[in-house]
Design an enzyme around this catalytic site. Structure first.
Site, PDB file in Angstrom:
ATOM      1  N   ASN A   1       0.874  -1.181   0.000  1.00 19.63           N
ATOM      2  CA  ASN A   1       0.000   0.000   0.000  1.00 19.63           C
ATOM      3  C   ASN A   1       0.905   1.222   0.000  1.00 19.63           C
ATOM      4  O   ASN A   1       1.498   1.552   1.019  1.00 19.63           O
ATOM      5  CB  ASN A   1      -0.900  -0.030   1.244  1.00 19.63           C
ATOM      6  CG  ASN A   1      -1.750   1.226   1.373  1.00 19.63           C
ATOM      7  OD1 ASN A   1      -1.827   2.026   0.437  1.00 19.63           O
ATOM      8  ND2 ASN A   1      -2.382   1.394   2.525  1.00 19.63           N
TER       9      ASN A   1
ATOM     10  N   LYS B   1       0.112   4.299  -0.367  1.00 20.44           N
ATOM     11  CA  LYS B   1      -0.497   5.532   0.179  1.00 20.44           C
ATOM     12  C   LYS B   1      -0.165   6.712  -0.753  1.00 20.44           C
ATOM     13  O   LYS B   1      -0.162   6.527  -1.964  1.00 20.44           O
ATOM     14  CB  LYS B   1      -0.033   5.750   1.618  1.00 20.44           C
ATOM     15  CG  LYS B   1      -0.240   4.494   2.475  1.00 20.44           C
ATOM     16  CD  LYS B   1      -0.120   4.705   3.940  1.00 20.44           C
ATOM     17  CE  LYS B   1      -0.360   3.372   4.647  1.00 20.44           C
ATOM     18  NZ  LYS B   1      -0.378   3.493   6.097  1.00 20.44           N
TER      19      LYS B   1
ATOM     20  N   HIS C   1      -9.956   1.444   4.581  1.00 16.32           N
ATOM     21  CA  HIS C   1      -8.671   1.538   5.290  1.00 16.32           C
ATOM     22  C   HIS C   1      -8.832   2.481   6.485  1.00 16.32           C
ATOM     23  O   HIS C   1      -9.576   3.448   6.419  1.00 16.32           O
ATOM     24  CB  HIS C   1      -7.594   2.064   4.335  1.00 16.32           C
ATOM     25  CG  HIS C   1      -6.219   2.018   4.937  1.00 16.32           C
ATOM     26  ND1 HIS C   1      -5.774   2.986   5.810  1.00 16.32           N
ATOM     27  CD2 HIS C   1      -5.214   1.116   4.819  1.00 16.32           C
ATOM     28  CE1 HIS C   1      -4.545   2.663   6.199  1.00 16.32           C
ATOM     29  NE2 HIS C   1      -4.183   1.541   5.609  1.00 16.32           N
TER      30      HIS C   1
ATOM     31  N   GLU D   1      -7.126   4.800   7.628  1.00 10.89           N
ATOM     32  CA  GLU D   1      -6.904   6.233   7.373  1.00 10.89           C
ATOM     33  C   GLU D   1      -8.141   6.856   6.713  1.00 10.89           C
ATOM     34  O   GLU D   1      -8.438   8.026   6.936  1.00 10.89           O
ATOM     35  CB  GLU D   1      -5.627   6.419   6.527  1.00 10.89           C
ATOM     36  CG  GLU D   1      -4.388   6.201   7.378  1.00 10.89           C
ATOM     37  CD  GLU D   1      -3.185   5.623   6.660  1.00 10.89           C
ATOM     38  OE1 GLU D   1      -3.112   5.677   5.424  1.00 10.89           O
ATOM     39  OE2 GLU D   1      -2.298   5.098   7.373  1.00 10.89           O
TER      40      GLU D   1
ATOM     41  N   GLU E   1      -6.337  -4.897  10.172  1.00 11.45           N
ATOM     42  CA  GLU E   1      -5.274  -3.950  10.499  1.00 11.45           C
ATOM     43  C   GLU E   1      -5.620  -3.248  11.803  1.00 11.45           C
ATOM     44  O   GLU E   1      -6.414  -2.296  11.803  1.00 11.45           O
ATOM     45  CB  GLU E   1      -5.135  -2.901   9.401  1.00 11.45           C
ATOM     46  CG  GLU E   1      -4.711  -3.459   8.075  1.00 11.45           C
ATOM     47  CD  GLU E   1      -4.082  -2.371   7.200  1.00 11.45           C
ATOM     48  OE1 GLU E   1      -2.901  -2.476   6.908  1.00 11.45           O
ATOM     49  OE2 GLU E   1      -4.782  -1.411   6.847  1.00 11.45           O
TER      50      GLU E   1
ATOM     51  N   GLY F   1       1.615   2.165  10.860  1.00 10.75           N
ATOM     52  CA  GLY F   1       2.593   3.244  10.766  1.00 10.75           C
ATOM     53  C   GLY F   1       3.232   3.609  12.094  1.00 10.75           C
ATOM     54  O   GLY F   1       3.892   4.636  12.214  1.00 10.75           O
TER      55      GLY F   1
ATOM     56  N   SER G   1       2.505  -2.178  10.477  1.00  5.34           N
ATOM     57  CA  SER G   1       3.941  -2.260  10.798  1.00  5.34           C
ATOM     58  C   SER G   1       4.565  -3.598  10.412  1.00  5.34           C
ATOM     59  O   SER G   1       5.436  -4.107  11.123  1.00  5.34           O
ATOM     60  CB  SER G   1       4.177  -1.953  12.280  1.00  5.34           C
ATOM     61  OG  SER G   1       3.836  -0.609  12.548  1.00  5.34           O
TER      62      SER G   1
END
Ligand code: PGA
Length: 236
Positions: free
Chosen positions: A10, A12, A90, A92, A160, A166, A197
């Site tokens: 990913n 991003k 996701h 985010e 996740e 992250g 991570s």
């Protein structure tokens, strides 16, 4: 590597077309010798330009087929640009952009209708985990995001934990396996990826868990060296 996992990078909001093309060319021999299936979720701008045999997908889309949605992109446009899969929900998107399960549910349906493989992302926050609500949160996100969908055969799931994305804090393998086993009970034999991570030094341990079928890799997918170590099962 004991099984043939699915490893999804990913990217991003990273990489220009030149950087991306260099990455794909440099990593091609490593991908050719990997037992893993490799997907890359790239920025929209790269979808039509990248020349690669890697399976490309997007990181988000809108649920409507077209219309006055300034700044958005439709499933049909993604397909036209070469996306074969799309990440949906996701963390985010949920936490930074306020996406709800209802919105994500509509997106999953639209992706399926358009023939793009949705990778539905779910995961609990640290607060939810510490208060003992992990399973409840996962079940709620999963079932709400899949509401009205009877056939899960075209859907992939990514677990996740929000606190692991992250942050450098990977979930303990036993906790990850236990969450995956719980999700398995809800979605059956669909592939369930772990994300948060993931690095070369923890990837293999995660992949050895019986219910972890693959990995969703953010930061470590940006560099050829770390990503090729992950896809080739090398533990530095
Ligand atoms: P990370 O990101 O590997 O950098 O934690 C994972 C993700 O957000 O998909």
């Amino acid at each position: 590597m004991v099984k043939s996992p699915l490893i999804v990078g990913n990217w991003k909001m990273h990489k220009t077309s030149r950087e991306a093309q260099n990455f794909c060319e440099t990593i091609a021999p490593q991908i050719a010798q990997s037992q893993a299936t490799v997907y890359l979720a790239v920025p929209f701008t790269l979808l039509p330009t990248l020349e690669t045999s890697i399976i490309l997908g997007a990181q988000n889309m809108h649920d409507e087929p077209k219309g006055a949605f300034t700044g958005e992109i439709s499933a049909h446009m993604l397909k036209d640009a070469g996306a074969q899969f799309v990440l949906l929900g996701h963390s985010e998107r949920r936490h930074v952009f306020g996406e709800t399960d209802r919105f994500i549910n509509r997106k999953v349906k639209r992706a399926l209708a358009e023939g793009i493989e949705p990778i539905l992302c779910i995961g609990e926050t640290l607060e939810q985990r510490e208060s003992g609500h992990t399973h409840e949160v996962l079940k709620d996100q999963l079932l709400s995001s899949l509401e009205g969908i009877d056939d899960y055969s075209k859907i992939l799931i990514a677990y996740e934990p929000v606190w692991a994305i992250g942050t450098g804090k990977v979930a303990h393998v036993d906790d990850a396996q236990s969450a995956h086993a719980f999700i398995r009970g809800l979605v059956g034999d669909r592939p369930i990826l772990y994300g948060g991570s993931v690095k070369p030094d923890n990837a293999q341990n995660l992949l050895q868990q019986p219910d972890i079928d693959g990995l969703l890799v953010g930061g470590a997918s940006l560099e050829v060296e770390s990503f090729s170590q992950i896809i080739n099962g090398k533990n530095p």
